[in-house]
Motif scaffolding. Sequence first.
Motif, PDB file in Angstrom:
ATOM      1  N   TYR A  86      43.496  30.081  44.678  1.00  0.00           N
ATOM      2  CA  TYR A  86      42.803  30.114  45.963  1.00  0.00           C
ATOM      3  C   TYR A  86      41.519  29.289  45.884  1.00  0.00           C
ATOM      4  CZ  TYR A  86      46.069  33.851  47.034  1.00  0.00           C
ATOM      5  OH  TYR A  86      47.209  34.577  47.238  1.00  0.00           O
ATOM      6  N   ARG A  96      39.743  28.593  39.716  1.00  0.00           N
ATOM      7  CA  ARG A  96      40.407  29.820  39.262  1.00  0.00           C
ATOM      8  C   ARG A  96      41.904  29.783  39.529  1.00  0.00           C
ATOM      9  NH1 ARG A  96      40.415  35.551  41.347  1.00  0.00           N
ATOM     10  NH2 ARG A  96      41.478  36.505  39.595  1.00  0.00           N
ATOM     11  N   ILE A 141      45.689  30.727  39.626  1.00  0.00           N
ATOM     12  CA  ILE A 141      46.381  32.022  39.640  1.00  0.00           C
ATOM     13  C   ILE A 141      47.783  31.853  39.036  1.00  0.00           C
ATOM     14  CG2 ILE A 141      47.230  33.913  41.100  1.00  0.00           C
ATOM     15  CD1 ILE A 141      44.213  33.756  41.227  1.00  0.00           C
ATOM     16  N   SER A 194      47.712  44.215  37.913  1.00  0.00           N
ATOM     17  CA  SER A 194      47.053  43.985  39.189  1.00  0.00           C
ATOM     18  C   SER A 194      46.314  42.646  39.155  1.00  0.00           C
ATOM     19  CB  SER A 194      46.065  45.131  39.401  1.00  0.00           C
ATOM     20  OG  SER A 194      45.709  45.189  40.730  1.00  0.00           O
ATOM     21  N   GLY A 195      46.542  41.849  40.188  1.00  0.00           N
ATOM     22  CA  GLY A 195      45.816  40.582  40.280  1.00  0.00           C
ATOM     23  C   GLY A 195      46.482  39.415  39.572  1.00  0.00           C
ATOM     24  N   CYS A 196      47.685  39.623  39.012  1.00  0.00           N
ATOM     25  CA  CYS A 196      48.323  38.543  38.264  1.00  0.00           C
ATOM     26  C   CYS A 196      49.015  37.525  39.179  1.00  0.00           C
ATOM     27  CB  CYS A 196      49.309  39.095  37.237  1.00  0.00           C
ATOM     28  SG  CYS A 196      50.767  39.824  37.985  1.00  0.00           S
ATOM     29  N   GLY A 197      49.113  37.829  40.465  1.00  0.00           N
ATOM     30  CA  GLY A 197      49.663  36.833  41.385  1.00  0.00           C
ATOM     31  C   GLY A 197      51.008  37.179  41.996  1.00  0.00           C
ATOM     32  N   LYS A 198      51.375  38.458  41.987  1.00  0.00           N
ATOM     33  CA  LYS A 198      52.683  38.857  42.526  1.00  0.00           C
ATOM     34  C   LYS A 198      52.756  38.615  44.041  1.00  0.00           C
ATOM     35  CE  LYS A 198      52.104  43.085  40.920  1.00  0.00           C
ATOM     36  NZ  LYS A 198      50.792  42.960  40.261  1.00  0.00           N
ATOM     37  N   SER A 199      51.748  39.115  44.759  1.00  0.00           N
ATOM     38  CA  SER A 199      51.753  38.902  46.215  1.00  0.00           C
ATOM     39  C   SER A 199      51.608  37.423  46.541  1.00  0.00           C
ATOM     40  CB  SER A 199      50.611  39.665  46.885  1.00  0.00           C
ATOM     41  OG  SER A 199      50.682  41.018  46.551  1.00  0.00           O
ATOM     42  N   THR A 200      50.896  36.720  45.686  1.00  0.00           N
ATOM     43  CA  THR A 200      50.710  35.279  45.888  1.00  0.00           C
ATOM     44  C   THR A 200      52.059  34.552  45.911  1.00  0.00           C
ATOM     45  OG1 THR A 200      48.537  35.397  44.855  1.00  0.00           O
ATOM     46  CG2 THR A 200      49.568  33.223  44.959  1.00  0.00           C
ATOM     47  N   ARG A 219      53.412  34.980  49.290  1.00  0.00           N
ATOM     48  CA  ARG A 219      52.664  34.191  50.285  1.00  0.00           C
ATOM     49  C   ARG A 219      53.046  32.717  50.211  1.00  0.00           C
ATOM     50  NH1 ARG A 219      47.630  36.750  48.156  1.00  0.00           N
ATOM     51  NH2 ARG A 219      47.890  38.873  48.917  1.00  0.00           N
ATOM     52  N   TYR A 231      50.393  29.542  52.216  1.00  0.00           N
ATOM     53  CA  TYR A 231      49.667  28.511  51.473  1.00  0.00           C
ATOM     54  C   TYR A 231      50.693  27.567  50.875  1.00  0.00           C
ATOM     55  CZ  TYR A 231      45.851  31.927  51.527  1.00  0.00           C
ATOM     56  OH  TYR A 231      44.896  32.825  51.910  1.00  0.00           O
ATOM     57  N   GLN A 282      52.001  44.856  51.974  1.00  0.00           N
ATOM     58  CA  GLN A 282      51.390  46.061  51.395  1.00  0.00           C
ATOM     59  C   GLN A 282      50.895  46.991  52.484  1.00  0.00           C
ATOM     60  OE1 GLN A 282      48.466  45.403  48.355  1.00  0.00           O
ATOM     61  NE2 GLN A 282      49.911  44.334  47.049  1.00  0.00           N
ATOM     62  N   HIS A 317      54.791  48.523  41.504  1.00  0.00           N
ATOM     63  CA  HIS A 317      54.099  49.072  40.337  1.00  0.00           C
ATOM     64  C   HIS A 317      54.929  50.161  39.683  1.00  0.00           C
ATOM     65  CE1 HIS A 317      50.159  47.221  39.936  1.00  0.00           C
ATOM     66  NE2 HIS A 317      50.300  46.930  41.206  1.00  0.00           N
ATOM     67  N   GLU A 325      46.214  51.118  45.089  1.00  0.00           N
ATOM     68  CA  GLU A 325      46.196  49.903  44.276  1.00  0.00           C
ATOM     69  C   GLU A 325      44.863  49.697  43.586  1.00  0.00           C
ATOM     70  OE1 GLU A 325      48.549  46.704  44.153  1.00  0.00           O
ATOM     71  OE2 GLU A 325      49.024  48.703  43.472  1.00  0.00           O
TER      72      GLU A 325
HETATM   73  P1  ATP Z   1      48.153  43.661  43.040  1.00  0.00           P
HETATM   74  O1  ATP Z   1      49.177  44.181  42.096  1.00  0.00           O
HETATM   75  O2  ATP Z   1      46.809  44.267  42.797  1.00  0.00           O
HETATM   76  O3  ATP Z   1      48.563  43.692  44.470  1.00  0.00           O
HETATM   77  P2  ATP Z   1      48.874  40.866  42.747  1.00  0.00           P
HETATM   78  O4  ATP Z   1      49.473  40.590  41.417  1.00  0.00           O
HETATM   79  O5  ATP Z   1      49.771  40.966  43.899  1.00  0.00           O
HETATM   80  O6  ATP Z   1      47.917  42.116  42.655  1.00  0.00           O
HETATM   81  P3  ATP Z   1      47.611  38.739  44.227  1.00  0.00           P
HETATM   82  O7  ATP Z   1      47.362  39.489  45.479  1.00  0.00           O
HETATM   83  O8  ATP Z   1      48.693  37.738  44.210  1.00  0.00           O
HETATM   84  O9  ATP Z   1      47.791  39.724  43.003  1.00  0.00           O
HETATM   85  O10 ATP Z   1      46.230  38.040  43.848  1.00  0.00           O
HETATM   86  C1  ATP Z   1      46.079  37.252  42.683  1.00  0.00           C
HETATM   87  C2  ATP Z   1      44.609  36.939  42.513  1.00  0.00           C
HETATM   88  O11 ATP Z   1      44.164  36.096  43.574  1.00  0.00           O
HETATM   89  C3  ATP Z   1      43.699  38.155  42.527  1.00  0.00           C
HETATM   90  O12 ATP Z   1      42.713  37.971  41.559  1.00  0.00           O
HETATM   91  C4  ATP Z   1      43.107  38.143  43.899  1.00  0.00           C
HETATM   92  O13 ATP Z   1      41.812  38.689  43.882  1.00  0.00           O
HETATM   93  C5  ATP Z   1      43.060  36.667  44.240  1.00  0.00           C
HETATM   94  N1  ATP Z   1      43.244  36.456  45.684  1.00  0.00           N
HETATM   95  C6  ATP Z   1      44.227  36.961  46.447  1.00  0.00           C
HETATM   96  N2  ATP Z   1      44.131  36.538  47.723  1.00  0.00           N
HETATM   97  C7  ATP Z   1      43.048  35.730  47.773  1.00  0.00           C
HETATM   98  C8  ATP Z   1      42.411  34.976  48.806  1.00  0.00           C
HETATM   99  N3  ATP Z   1      42.896  34.963  50.050  1.00  0.00           N
HETATM  100  N4  ATP Z   1      41.307  34.277  48.476  1.00  0.00           N
HETATM  101  C9  ATP Z   1      40.827  34.294  47.228  1.00  0.00           C
HETATM  102  N5  ATP Z   1      41.386  34.965  46.200  1.00  0.00           N
HETATM  103  C10 ATP Z   1      42.473  35.681  46.463  1.00  0.00           C
END
Ligand code: ATP
Length: 309
Positions: free
Chosen positions: A64, A68, A70, A90-96, A99, A105, A136, A250, A309
């Motif tokens: 993003y 940094r 992802i 958490s935060g490893c990029g699964k939802s990314t 998206r 994106y 979510q 999870h 979460e």
């Molecule tokens: P979780 O299990 O907590 O839902 P995740 O693995 O789905 O996490 P993501 O939501 O893909 O994680 O986010 C990956 C990283 O990118 C996280 O560190 C998050 O803070 C960051 N992030 C997510 N969305 C944005 C955004 N719109 N702008 C900046 N950073 C973002």
Amino acid sequence: VFQLSVPLNFLGSVYRELRQSLLDMETLFSLQKVNANIQEKPNAPPLVLSKGGEIKFENVNFGYHPDRPILKNLSLTIPAGKKVAVVGPSGCGKSTLLRLLFRSYDVQGGRILIDDQDIRDVNVDSLRRSIGVVPQDTPLFNDTVEHNIRYGSIDATHEEVVAAAQRARVHDIIQQFPDGYQTKVGERGLMISGGEKQRLAVSRILLKDPPLLFFDEATSALDTHTEQALMVNINGILREKGRTSVFVAHRLRTIFDSDIIIVLNEGKVAEMGTHRELIDRAGVYAELWSAQETRFHDDGTSQNEGEEE
Ligand code: ATP
């Protein structure tokens, strides 16, 4: 009467279109915050699901913020018609991942292919119509339960709405609402629980019945028993229709029966395989599984229950 009915019909269809486009605008601006980050190619052809929805990430880089990253050179294949789970810290990029597939994106390196078409080369609408996402946190519109389920499949009949709610195990609850399916929900309507909201979202996607289904922690607010029962229904539908699906979860108990489990860590695939294979591997997944199972058996109900979460 005849003369009058024409403009009325006309008005009716204008109303419907207006209503649909208002919902779409809401989606555009408040729900998904899409399109600001991507650009459609001129005359882009529609997505054609010639193989039934095979998804490929090829050396995908994404962050993003430039400083940094992802996803780091991520490659993976989700075969058509399979159920795939993505797990990891958490935060490893699964939802990314989801998206990027929805083109909220665009990738910054590499490419994402659906049935061999780079998703940046196809018509964005056609891509998004092929995808159903249970996010979510599903926002509800200030409208009736029925409209909230029907959103995205505006022509569905009442019977189809009910069938979807039954499969999502929320029909009995809806019937106890003051006005049943006509009860207003959303911020200005009946307050409903997180678990009920999640099941309305699942009803919505089951009614829409898209070729590709993504579930992002879609059942996390449910108690273990309800979650398991709902998963049985969802799995049955996915299998029966041969849909490609991706589950971010999870609680490993909801996804352990997936065809493929992908463990993400630090922007890369750490492990990948079936539950059995990953347990035998005795790595990250096996450790997570045994930690959750211990908790599951210790408290007699579930791990993570009600945990946010
Ligand atoms: P979780 O299990 O907590 O839902 P995740 O693995 O789905 O996490 P993501 O939501 O893909 O994680 O986010 C990956 C990283 O990118 C996280 O560190 C998050 O803070 C960051 N992030 C997510 N969305 C944005 C955004 N719109 N702008 C900046 N950073 C973002």
